[in-house]
Design a protein around this motif. Structure first.
Motif, PDB file in Angstrom:
ATOM      1  N   GLU A 288      -2.547  48.934   9.641  1.00 52.66           N
ATOM      2  CA  GLU A 288      -3.565  48.539   8.624  1.00 52.66           C
ATOM      3  C   GLU A 288      -3.507  49.524   7.365  1.00 52.66           C
ATOM      4  O   GLU A 288      -4.098  49.227   6.469  1.00 52.66           O
ATOM      5  CB  GLU A 288      -4.761  47.884   8.990  1.00 52.66           C
ATOM      6  N   ALA A 289      -3.150  50.599   7.814  1.00 48.34           N
ATOM      7  CA  ALA A 289      -3.380  51.612   6.705  1.00 48.34           C
ATOM      8  C   ALA A 289      -2.127  51.615   5.910  1.00 48.34           C
ATOM      9  O   ALA A 289      -1.164  52.086   5.477  1.00 48.34           O
ATOM     10  CB  ALA A 289      -3.084  52.905   7.418  1.00 48.34           C
ATOM     11  N   GLN A 290      -2.266  50.494   5.000  1.00 45.65           N
ATOM     12  CA  GLN A 290      -1.327  49.825   3.907  1.00 45.65           C
ATOM     13  C   GLN A 290      -0.747  50.926   2.886  1.00 45.65           C
ATOM     14  O   GLN A 290       0.427  51.196   2.777  1.00 45.65           O
ATOM     15  CB  GLN A 290      -1.648  48.769   2.801  1.00 45.65           C
ATOM     16  N   LYS A 291      -1.875  51.943   2.603  1.00 48.98           N
ATOM     17  CA  LYS A 291      -1.375  52.940   1.450  1.00 48.98           C
ATOM     18  C   LYS A 291      -0.734  53.865   2.065  1.00 48.98           C
ATOM     19  O   LYS A 291       0.408  54.315   1.678  1.00 48.98           O
ATOM     20  CB  LYS A 291      -2.780  53.546   1.076  1.00 48.98           C
ATOM     21  N   ASN A 292      -0.943  54.132   3.242  1.00 47.49           N
ATOM     22  CA  ASN A 292      -0.155  55.497   4.125  1.00 47.49           C
ATOM     23  C   ASN A 292       1.175  54.962   4.223  1.00 47.49           C
ATOM     24  O   ASN A 292       2.033  55.566   4.059  1.00 47.49           O
ATOM     25  CB  ASN A 292      -1.107  55.793   5.274  1.00 47.49           C
ATOM     26  N   ARG A 293       1.407  53.715   4.687  1.00 45.83           N
ATOM     27  CA  ARG A 293       2.525  53.113   5.276  1.00 45.83           C
ATOM     28  C   ARG A 293       3.509  53.134   3.838  1.00 45.83           C
ATOM     29  O   ARG A 293       4.623  53.295   3.798  1.00 45.83           O
ATOM     30  CB  ARG A 293       2.456  51.709   5.706  1.00 45.83           C
ATOM     31  N   GLU A 294       2.865  52.911   2.846  1.00 42.86           N
ATOM     32  CA  GLU A 294       3.383  52.722   1.550  1.00 42.86           C
ATOM     33  C   GLU A 294       4.131  53.926   1.000  1.00 42.86           C
ATOM     34  O   GLU A 294       5.255  54.369   0.700  1.00 42.86           O
ATOM     35  CB  GLU A 294       2.601  52.027   0.339  1.00 42.86           C
ATOM     36  N   LEU A 295       3.375  54.898   1.146  1.00 39.40           N
ATOM     37  CA  LEU A 295       3.625  56.602   1.158  1.00 39.40           C
ATOM     38  C   LEU A 295       4.827  56.704   2.013  1.00 39.40           C
ATOM     39  O   LEU A 295       5.839  57.423   1.443  1.00 39.40           O
ATOM     40  CB  LEU A 295       2.468  57.348   1.343  1.00 39.40           C
ATOM     41  N   ILE A 296       5.022  56.218   2.978  1.00 43.42           N
ATOM     42  CA  ILE A 296       5.971  56.923   4.025  1.00 43.42           C
ATOM     43  C   ILE A 296       7.301  56.325   3.653  1.00 43.42           C
ATOM     44  O   ILE A 296       8.408  56.763   3.597  1.00 43.42           O
ATOM     45  CB  ILE A 296       5.426  56.564   5.546  1.00 43.42           C
ATOM     46  N   LEU A 297       6.822  54.977   3.509  1.00 46.77           N
ATOM     47  CA  LEU A 297       8.442  54.064   2.834  1.00 46.77           C
ATOM     48  C   LEU A 297       8.870  54.595   1.466  1.00 46.77           C
ATOM     49  O   LEU A 297      10.039  54.463   1.471  1.00 46.77           O
ATOM     50  CB  LEU A 297       8.023  52.709   2.768  1.00 46.77           C
ATOM     51  N   THR A 298       7.983  54.926   0.772  1.00 49.37           N
ATOM     52  CA  THR A 298       8.554  55.587  -0.682  1.00 49.37           C
ATOM     53  C   THR A 298       9.699  56.731  -0.242  1.00 49.37           C
ATOM     54  O   THR A 298      10.377  56.717  -1.180  1.00 49.37           O
ATOM     55  CB  THR A 298       7.275  56.303  -1.231  1.00 49.37           C
ATOM     56  N   TYR A 299       9.411  57.448   0.723  1.00 46.25           N
ATOM     57  CA  TYR A 299      10.637  58.511   1.017  1.00 46.25           C
ATOM     58  C   TYR A 299      11.524  57.837   2.240  1.00 46.25           C
ATOM     59  O   TYR A 299      12.674  58.169   1.863  1.00 46.25           O
ATOM     60  CB  TYR A 299       9.851  59.672   1.432  1.00 46.25           C
ATOM     61  N   LEU A 300      11.049  57.150   3.152  1.00 42.61           N
ATOM     62  CA  LEU A 300      12.058  56.746   4.045  1.00 42.61           C
ATOM     63  C   LEU A 300      12.876  55.746   3.630  1.00 42.61           C
ATOM     64  O   LEU A 300      14.244  55.709   4.020  1.00 42.61           O
ATOM     65  CB  LEU A 300      11.172  56.003   5.178  1.00 42.61           C
ATOM     66  N   ILE A 301      12.678  54.798   2.600  1.00 41.27           N
ATOM     67  CA  ILE A 301      13.763  54.087   2.091  1.00 41.27           C
ATOM     68  C   ILE A 301      14.933  54.902   1.307  1.00 41.27           C
ATOM     69  O   ILE A 301      16.175  54.534   1.743  1.00 41.27           O
ATOM     70  CB  ILE A 301      13.102  53.089   1.157  1.00 41.27           C
ATOM     71  N   PRO A 302      14.838  55.823   0.402  1.00 47.24           N
ATOM     72  CA  PRO A 302      15.728  56.285  -0.095  1.00 47.24           C
ATOM     73  C   PRO A 302      16.467  57.189   0.683  1.00 47.24           C
ATOM     74  O   PRO A 302      17.714  57.211   1.019  1.00 47.24           O
ATOM     75  CB  PRO A 302      15.008  57.508  -1.259  1.00 47.24           C
ATOM     76  N   CYS A 303      15.880  57.776   1.796  1.00 47.14           N
ATOM     77  CA  CYS A 303      16.328  58.576   2.968  1.00 47.14           C
ATOM     78  C   CYS A 303      17.319  57.547   3.694  1.00 47.14           C
ATOM     79  O   CYS A 303      18.486  58.175   3.991  1.00 47.14           O
ATOM     80  CB  CYS A 303      15.212  58.784   3.903  1.00 47.14           C
ATOM     81  N   HIS A 304      17.237  56.436   4.086  1.00 43.23           N
ATOM     82  CA  HIS A 304      17.828  55.467   4.622  1.00 43.23           C
ATOM     83  C   HIS A 304      18.971  55.158   3.815  1.00 43.23           C
ATOM     84  O   HIS A 304      20.035  55.006   4.326  1.00 43.23           O
ATOM     85  CB  HIS A 304      16.951  54.428   5.104  1.00 43.23           C
ATOM     86  N   LEU A 305      18.765  54.911   2.423  1.00 43.33           N
ATOM     87  CA  LEU A 305      19.879  54.508   1.675  1.00 43.33           C
ATOM     88  C   LEU A 305      20.687  55.554   1.800  1.00 43.33           C
ATOM     89  O   LEU A 305      22.098  55.127   1.828  1.00 43.33           O
ATOM     90  CB  LEU A 305      19.320  54.219   0.487  1.00 43.33           C
TER      91      LEU A 305
END
Lengths: 460, 520
Positions: A288-305
């Motif tokens: 439920e920590a939406q904001k934190n998950r969003e922060l993590i994804l901000t970097y994880l998505i470009p990484c994954h790309l």
């Protein structure tokens, strides 16, 4: 005063570190919003020392040895002074004169409190279970430093000029001088924790990851995330053997630590390691920590790309409108091989991407978009005329450069490139292993690999 | 670490924070606010006792400490000192009653004016309050310049920005321009912007120089029109005349040296005024240096001279268009000679000076800065610079060019990169020269992998921006590729297919470490 010391007594008796920490918080509990004010009014600078001594040392209810009691008195006196400065700064701010609020003084007073507190630990007077006090001290060092810098920037401008006999006219152009000082103070706390030699059960080492995270946060805000954060990671690495495993720490500490470790690796362009850390952080993060998950994804998505050339699905992005807004257009264009669209999407999100430090990484996504575009040319090329006796159809692997040029012109919204530049783009794809084959310049064709490996990992 | 803590605060801070008994009585009185939210301003002690002070004097003292008369940068202690001096002198002259205390400037104003005058060597400010004062008060006031009243002074900032108007605190001023700019006479304004540049860039610059010249003439005209006559009384200063040794804490030095040239020495103590050149001499110095550079191109000499010039500007707290100009010229010369350490120092200084809007060529140097970070492969700083760019910045041709260079390299588009190299504006090519070889190696690594079996030398020459086929062949040979060249009937070809990892390894070596001298 009474309510504070009652809480203090209760927490000390119960051995509740966070309870003790709450008594030196510069934020009043929600149940008692006027607590700081009344605490500060309950005594004055003349008798504060005596009053607090009576409340702590001579109070038979609080069972502390004399030395520990006296140290707490010192902490609370420093805390009382800091609160005085804080109330004043808040009052000035409330009067609408925020540019004059003396946050610098609040910071200095709080720093003094932190120093006195830390002395209690380095002098082996305070037990290790009270380390949450250090959390509070460190956390607000950062908060007040940021406010002090904001205020200083408002009133003085950013530049400090030399007044002495240095060679050059400008002495500093720091936007964050107080914050950098705060980082040094927090680093002192870090050092005091990591160097604790007490047995693990009563060691300050249990504060390490919280303080490390605070350091990361401060360094990132002070806009030199790289080197300093690396130093911290290195010293953690060096004493790895003496520190309890990360899994033994509270989950909150683990997630934040993994997140920052991942981002540090990300900024160093070590995307494989970054992905590892960030994935771990994402996995551990409270759902439920939406904001934190969003922060993590901000970097994880470009990484994954970059590591796997895969794009985020709509299902993943759905709960995060901000991510959706920025990543969806990019993802669509990459998929379609729409170079002009990609450039436009990157440009549209530039401010946000640069702020998050992902711009330079996302920019590389253009290679994937180009790969997809060239791949379409290859597929559109169809198959070689079937030879006798061969069952499997073979794709046409000799593609004229002119066909790629036409595709790039289409992909760039009608803007053409000269042949040499097209060759350069194709050469890049080959060089980066996005495409297998070679350019035969004399003949004006690209010879692609046969056997379904022309565009590795894409099935053709 | 205390740099942000302004001095007048620091002292109070210490008093507040240390609970040792020695201080306990002091903080109670000295603290401005706590514990009460709105404290009544404590009445200052009159300097001497057992005298029945006239009402006018008392009111004067009260006014001095009234909260709304407070001026940033002047602490209570200083005010007390000056106050004491003013009243004592009046008492000594038996003028306590006769003095018009209403018209007497407040101590903070006196301190202020004093600082302002120290900051400005040529013109002594004529403040409104001075007009109706008696001559002997002038003497009394002038006396403060040697007093220790301004010992605390640390920052030139307050002095510069406060000098004109006491009623506006510095943070209220929208634009912290140098208020003394309009008092400075440029002996030879036209030279201020012409810069010697080398052969191939000469034509460009000439064109630019003329337009710049026009612009400056305009500016200069405006300065004369707007200049307040009151600011222009060229009075020599009391404290610089007596030749007393300069105290760093007292404020900027006012140089008296008349020599144009001066060797650079790192200062280890406060300089003597007779060794420091005032602004009008420095302007001639810059002229001379430019001529000498053009004629002799002796970089060791020039660099040394510029360093001493910069030092003289610093110790006199001169921050204006001339300062910017001097730094720009030094930066360009350093760039030309590939002295990145010195260039970088100038660049850092310039960045701060530009933020003060003192003129100069911010776009040109912003472009250099971007190119510099490409050279150093500094992603963090590059990201920061991108974050700070405004849409206007991006419109500037030089900045746009630098950004295009960056993006071309980021995308591996060597074709575009070498086209951009050939059309670099200003002196950016000197910076690009620093990494052009590296990028050629990178492009070759790329080409060797992608092209088979071979490519013509002509193709490489064009793609990689070489001046001639000979240069291209030379470059290949320098990297150990002589065995891969083949003479054909119509042309020379380079056998890319057989080059293998040759250039890949060279590329990795070239990018491994960039020496960043003097970078901040």
């Amino acid at each position: 005063m009474e309510s504070v010391f009652n809480d203090f007594k209760r927490a000390i008796e119960a051995g509740d570190g966070y309870g003790v920490a709450a008594t030196i918080s510069p934020v009043p509990p929600p149940s008692d919003p006027g607590r700081l004010y009344s605490f500060h009014r309950s005594t004055n600078s003349y008798s504060v020392q005596t009053d607090f001594r009576y409340a702590i040392v001579y109070n038979n209810d609080i069972q502390l040895n004399k030395m520990e009691g006296n140290s707490w008195v010192d902490v609370f006196v420093a805390y009382w002074k800091a609160i005085g400065e804080l109330l004043l700064a808040e009052e000035v701010t409330n009067q609408g004169k925020s540019s004059q609020a003396p946050w610098g003084r609040v910071y200095e007073a709080w720093k003094e409190m932190a120093t006195v507190l830390l002395r209690g630990y380095t002098g082996l007077i305070f037990p290790a279970w009270t380390v949450p006090c250090l959390y509070v001290a460190g956390k607000y060092l950062r908060v007040f430093a940021i406010k002090a810098d904001e205020q200083a920037a408002q009133s003085n401008g950013k530049v400090t000029f030399n007044a002495g006999f240095q060679d050059d006219i400008v002495s500093s152009m720091g936007k964050n001088e107080t914050l950098e000082d705060a980082a040094r103070q927090i680093n002192r706390i870090f050092a005091a924790c990591i160097s604790d030699r007490a047995p693990l059960e009563e060691s300050r080492k249990w504060a390490l990851y919280y303080i490390t995270n605070l350091l990361f946060k401060t360094y990132f805000k002070a806009s030199h995330p790289g080197n300093l954060s690396k130093n911290v990671l290195r010293s953690l690495q060096a004493s790895q053997a003496d520190i309890p495993p990360l899994e033994a720490f509270p989950k909150a500490h683990q997630v934040t630590f993994k997140y920052y470790a991942g981002v540090v690796a990300f900024l160093e362009e070590d995307y494989a390691r970054a992905e590892e850390h960030l994935t771990e952080a994402y996995r551990l993060c409270h759902k439920e920590a939406q904001k934190n998950r969003e922060l993590i994804l901000t970097y994880l998505i470009p990484c994954h790309l970059l590591t796997t050339h895969t794009l985020p699905t709509q299902a993943l992005l759905a709960p995060y409108p901000r991510l959706q807004r920025h990543f969806t257009p990019l993802a669509t264009c990459i998929k379609r091989g729409d170079l002009a669209g990609f450039d436009a999407a990157l440009h549209a999100g530039e401010a946000e991407f640069v702020k998050r430090r992902i711009y330079l990484t996302l920019e590389r996504g253009r290679d994937i978009a180009l790969r997809n575009l060239l791949r379409r040319v290859f597929i559109a090329g169809g198959f070689e005329p079937a030879k006798e006796g061969e069952e499997r159809k073979v794709r046409r692997t000799r593609v004229p450069i002119a066909e790629f040029a036409a595709a790039i012109r289409l992909g760039s919204g009608g803007v053409g490139m000269d042949m040499d530049e097209v060759e350069c783009m194709v050469a890049n794809c080959i060089y980066k292993n996005l495409m297998k084959g070679y350019i035969a310049r004399e003949r004006g064709i690209v010879v692609l690999s046969k056997g379904g490996q022309a565009f590795p990992g894409t099935g053709v | 670490m205390y740099a942000t803590t302004v001095p007048w605060r620091q002292s109070a801070e210490i008093a507040v924070m240390h609970p040792s008994p020695a201080f306990t009585t002091v903080p109670a009185r000295r603290k401005f606010a706590p514990p009460e939210p709105s404290p009544a301003p404590s009445q200052p002690k009159a300097p001497t006792k057992k005298v029945d002070w006239p009402q006018a004097v008392r009111e004067y003292v009260q006014r001095s400490f009234a909260p709304d008369a407070a001026v940033a940068g002047i602490d209570r202690e200083e005010i007390e000192k000056v106050l004491k001096k003013v009243i004592t002198e009046a008492a000594e002259r038996d003028a306590l009653v006769s003095t018009n205390w209403e018209a007497m400037p407040l101590p903070q104003q006196i301190i202020h004016t004093e600082r302002a005058r120290m900051a400005m060597p040529v013109a002594a400010a004529t403040e409104p309050w001075r007009r109706d004062t008696t001559p002997d008060r002038h003497v009394a006031l002038a006396g403060y310049s040697n007093g220790d009243s301004s010992k605390k002074r640390k920052s030139a900032d307050t002095v510069m920005s406060d000098a004109d108007d006491d009623s506006i605190p510095p943070w209220r001023k929208a634009n912290p321009r140098n208020v003394f700019e309009d008092r400075i006479t440029y002996a030879n304004q036209g030279q201020a912007d012409r810069v010697e540049k080398r052969q191939k860039r000469k034509l460009d610059d000439l064109a630019k120089g003329t337009s710049k010249y026009q612009e400056n003439l305009e500016k200069r005209k405006q300065r004369f029109e707007n200049g307040k006559p009151g600011n222009r009384s060229p009075q020599s200063l009391h404290h610089s005349q007596d030749g007393s040794p300069f105290d760093v804490n007292e404020g900027p030095i006012i140089g008296t040296c008349q020599d144009l040239e001066k060797r650079y020495f790192r200062l280890t103590s406060a300089p003597k005024p007779e060794t420091v050149r005032p602004l009008h001499i420095l302007e001639q110095t810059l002229d001379l240096l430019k001529k000498k550079w053009k004629k002799e191109s002796n970089y060791t000499y020039i660099c040394d001279q510029f360093k001493s010039l910069r030092q003289d500007l610093t110790v006199q707290h001169i921050k204006n268009e001339f300062t910017v100009n001097a730094y720009e010229i030094h930066a360009r010369i350093a760039l030309e000679k590939g002295d990145l350490g010195e260039y970088n120092q100038c660049q850092t200084q310039l960045r701060a000076l530009y933020s003060q809007k003192l003129g100069g060529h911010p776009a040109e140097f912003l472009a250099y800065r971007i190119l510099y970070f490409i050279y150093t492969c500094n992603r963090t700083d590059m990201n920061d610079i991108l974050a700070d760019l405004t849409p206007t910045d991006k419109q500037q041709p030089a900045v746009k060019h630098a950004l295009d260079v960056r993006s071309a390299l980021a995308l591996g588009n060597y074709h575009r990169f070498f086209r951009l190299y050939l059309e670099t504006p200003n002196m950016g090519a000197y910076l690009m020269d620093m990494f052009i070889a590296r990028e050629r190696v990178a492009a070759l690594a790329n080409i060797c992998k992608a092209y088979k079996p071979d490519v013509k030398i002509r193709f490489l020459t064009e793609e990689l921006g070489f001046e001639s086929d000979q240069d291209c062949v030379q470059f290949l040979c320098d990297h150990g590729a002589q065995g891969l060249l083949e003479d054909r009937t119509d042309s020379v070809v380079f056998q890319t297919g057989k080059a293998g990892l040759l250039f890949e390894n060279a590329k990795n070596a070239a990018f491994r470490k960039v020496d960043i001298k003097g970078q901040i």
